[in-house]
Design an enzyme around this catalytic site. Structure first.
Site, short mmCIF file in Angstrom:
data_model
loop_
_atom_site.label_atom_id
_atom_site.label_comp_id
_atom_site.label_asym_id
_atom_site.label_seq_id
_atom_site.Cartn_x
_atom_site.Cartn_y
_atom_site.Cartn_z
N LYS A 44 -49.73 -2.21 -84.95
CA LYS A 44 -51.19 -2.31 -84.87
C LYS A 44 -51.67 -3.75 -85.06
CE LYS A 44 -52.22 -1.26 -89.71
NZ LYS A 44 -52.81 -2.58 -90.00
N THR A 45 -51.06 -4.49 -85.99
CA THR A 45 -51.49 -5.87 -86.20
C THR A 45 -51.21 -6.72 -84.97
OG1 THR A 45 -51.01 -5.64 -88.57
CG2 THR A 45 -51.27 -7.88 -87.71
N ASP A 237 -59.68 -3.33 -88.66
CA ASP A 237 -58.34 -2.85 -89.02
C ASP A 237 -58.46 -1.75 -90.07
OD1 ASP A 237 -55.61 -2.66 -89.14
OD2 ASP A 237 -55.32 -4.48 -90.33
N GLU A 238 -57.48 -0.86 -90.12
CA GLU A 238 -57.42 0.22 -91.12
C GLU A 238 -58.74 1.02 -91.16
OE1 GLU A 238 -54.69 0.88 -92.33
OE2 GLU A 238 -53.49 -0.89 -92.77
N GLN A 268 -52.66 8.09 -92.47
CA GLN A 268 -52.49 7.18 -93.59
C GLN A 268 -53.79 7.01 -94.39
OE1 GLN A 268 -49.75 3.71 -92.94
NE2 GLN A 268 -49.99 4.26 -90.78
N ARG A 605 -42.39 3.92 -95.21
CA ARG A 605 -42.13 2.55 -95.67
C ARG A 605 -40.66 2.19 -95.44
NH1 ARG A 605 -46.25 1.12 -94.52
NH2 ARG A 605 -46.46 3.26 -93.80
#
Length: 646
Positions: A44-45, A237-238, A268, A605
């Site tokens: 995503k980044t 973002d997020e 998330q 993770r």
């Protein structure tokens, strides 16, 4: 005037060969509202910074006409650094006057409202109170109005006030929506006193930053229109972690051109306790007309078994967007599930695996123990210490939260803003100047009677502080003479007597505090002015530590979001821990679904190995002796082909 007026006309080359088809679609979808649903490890980044590079290199707008919002300062720094690299490859170079507006909601809103301070009745040098200052103010208000702090705990009152601000509720609207004789009704009364106190202190808190920015936009259409015209492209973002105030801010700014791209993953969404509303991402298409939804499904982080375990687990949630994940990675090792007798054996099992893996070449920093509750860390810390394994706990006392740093910052705050009552009260007797609680009460009385600040009242009333205020005035003149931030702080710490106080102490802890202050002074070389430094301290949210050696990471699952490790251990897979008892009791099935999302975050993770452990008995929440516990219900959601039970 724009620094690069030719950028809109001159198209430059941005290489998209490293993007997959879905990522490329998200980067090139520049018209209108776009939601990029990006699962864990899907890049995503990379999509966000590639959009910046593509938009600018295509001549669609200038760099400083892009607004990119993150949730942490660390994420903002990473985005700016990576965007700089991509832009240079396209022969586009940033200058300070022509950078994109990249930052957190709070830092960007603060940048917008500080020049407009008169709109919300503050001086140009208004202060930002942190959580500790906020609690201190509320405790004093409760004492002054005779509120029983046992019946109405100050932290509970603070929680209600912060949630109201997250929901963009003023004092008046909060009062209208509470039940009579409830905890919320008392909190609404304290809320009114609290806002008045902040005004008298020439301060605002974190929630106010967004609230006042929304107020400025709401009541000043020309200012809102100016920002709507300025930012041709907005990126968030997020997005799943946004609250109502943040949603309203985004909505207002994007109404002019409609070019908004939000990136997030509903799977998330784990911060409802912080005011986040997963409904913002679930209802995106209804909130933004003509919205396009693009799903990123290719995972670049985890092996097949880890990804399948996490995907199968989260698919049991009913309140989620449908999506599928895949990876080019091999299946890899299965996710290991191990039952131990108690927490001591659980810690022994995990620590022994860590030692063995380290001997076989895995660095300690590539291994993480992710806990649901902080009480779980003690057994692991004790075991790792006994085995001589270095570790770091994410979520310990942060640098800018240390007492000596907060004291130094308070001195600087009061120097810049002579009406900062919170800073004054913190350091007026450090070192001792004969100002006790009785004298402080007199200062408060004079301030209330005359409608002036606490420091102003102290100037009138106490001759003991003549030298103190003289020094403050001299330091303020030093700032005006454009001395470096470090020079100003160094002189303040010396002339105030604070350094001498620590040196004269026989306490070993004070020796360590002197070393911390040395590090603080070194850090101040990075700031061009004291005001810039104070804004940074007021906004810094991330856990930052000095360069550390190879260490195992112990972290809560919440704090680990956004990070990745080769090997992850997830202990306490038991009922009442994960899912957490409080979450289930307070929220029912909604709580269960958020707890399942936490498990999803924890498992994803891991890049190569994931270990899930649980105990037959556990001593929890202050109970005496070992108590039998039930395995987590989430174990039933695990795919048999991708896990192995030891």
């Amino acid at each position: 005037m724009l620094s690069y007026p030719t950028q809109r006309r001159k198209k430059m080359v941005f290489d998209m060969s490293s993007l997959n088809d879905e990522q490329r679609e998200a980067v090139q979808a520049t018209d209108g509202a776009v939601l990029v649903v990006a699962g864990a490890g899907t890049g995503k980044t990379k999509v966000l910074i590639s959009r910046i590079a593509h938009i600018v290199s295509s001549g669609l707008c200038s760099l400083d006409e892009i607004l990119a919002v993150t949730f942490t300062n660390k994420a903002a720094r990473e985005m700016l650094e990576r965007a700089t690299v991509l832009l240079r490859e396209a022969e586009i170079y940033m200058e300070s006057a022509n950078r994109p507006w990249i930052g957190t909601f709070h830092s960007l809103c603060l940048r917008m409202i500080r020049p407009l301070h008169e709109q919300f009745h503050r001086s140009a040098n208004f202060s930002i109170v942190d959580a500790n200052d906020q609690l201190m103010i509320i405790k004093k208000i409760m004492h002054d109005i005779g509120c029983d702090d046992k019946k109405y705990p100050p932290k509970s009152m603070t929680f209600h006030i912060n949630r109201w601000k997250d929901q963009y509720q003023s004092v008046e609207s909060a009062k209208k929506n509470v039940q009579k004789f409830s905890s919320e009704e008392m909190a609404s009364k304290i809320y009114a006193h609290y806002q008045d106190t902040l005004h008298s202190l020439d301060a605002i808190d974190f929630g106010d930053i967004l609230m006042y920015c929304l107020d400025v936009f709401k009541y000043n259409g020309d200012i809102l229109e100016e920002y709507q015209n300025k930012f041709k492209y907005i990126m968030i973002d997020e997005y799943q972690d946004t609250n109502l105030s943040q949603y309203l801010w985004i909505k207002m700014l994007s109404q002019g051109h409609g070019n908004i791209c939000c990136v997030g993953d509903d799977d998330q969404a784990i911060y409802s306790w912080r005011g986040a509303d997963v409904g913002n991402i679930l209802k995106f298409e209804g909130s933004f007309n003509g919205a396009k939804v693009i799903r990123l499904g290719k995972n670049y982080r985890s092996t097949g078994n880890i990804l399948k375990t996490a995907s199968t687990l989260i698919s049991n949630n009913s309140m989620r967007m449908q999506k599928s994940f895949w990876t080019d990675e091999e299946s890899g090792l299965p996710v290991i599930i191990k039952t131990l007798r108690n927490a001591v054996e659980e810690a022994q099992f995990v620590a022994s695996l860590i030692v063995n893996k380290h001997k076989n070449g895995t660095t300690l920093s590539e291994m993480a123990i992710l806990v649901r509750a902080t009480f779980q860390t003690r057994a692991f810390e004790e075991r790792l210490l006994s085995m001589g394994v270095p570790y770091t706990v994410i979520g310990g006392i942060r640098f800018y939260e240390r007492k000596e740093v907060k004291d130094a910052v308070a001195y600087l705050r009061l120097t810049i803003n002579p009406n900062d009552g919170i800073a004054f009260e913190r350091i007026v007797n450090l070192p001792r100047r004969g100002i006790g609680s009785t004298t402080m009460a007199k200062f408060y009385d004079i301030a209330r009677e005359q409608g002036i600040s606490i420091p102003q009242a102290a100037r009138q009333l106490s001759r003991k502080l003549d030298d103190f205020f003289r020094l403050l005035d001299e330091w303020r003149e030093m700032i005006d003479s454009s001395k470096s931030v470090k020079d100003v702080m160094e002189r303040i710490l010396k002339e105030s007597g604070y350094i001498a106080m620590l040196k004269e102490s026989r306490n070993l802890e004070d020796e360590s505090r002197l070393e911390t202050l040395d590090e603080l002074l070194n850090s101040m070389n990075d700031f061009s002015s004291p005001a810039e430094f104070l804004d940074y301290v007021g906004l810094v949210l991330d856990h930052t530590s000095a360069a550390i050696q190879d260490r195992v990471v112990i972290s809560t699952i919440h704090a680990a979001k956004g990070l990745e490790y080769r090997t992850v251990f997830i202990p306490g897979f038991e009922e009442n821990i994960i899912p957490h008892q409080r979450s289930v009791m307070e929220k029912g099935e909604l709580g269960v679904e958020e707890e399942r999302r936490l498990c999803y975050v924890a498992i994803t993770r891991a890049k190569k190995e994931a270990y899930i452990t649980l105990c037959n008995t556990r001593n929890t929440y202050g109970q005496s002796g070992w108590n039998y516990v039930k395995p987590s219900r989430f174990l039933q959601n695990m795919p048999k082909g991708s896990v192995r039970i030891l």
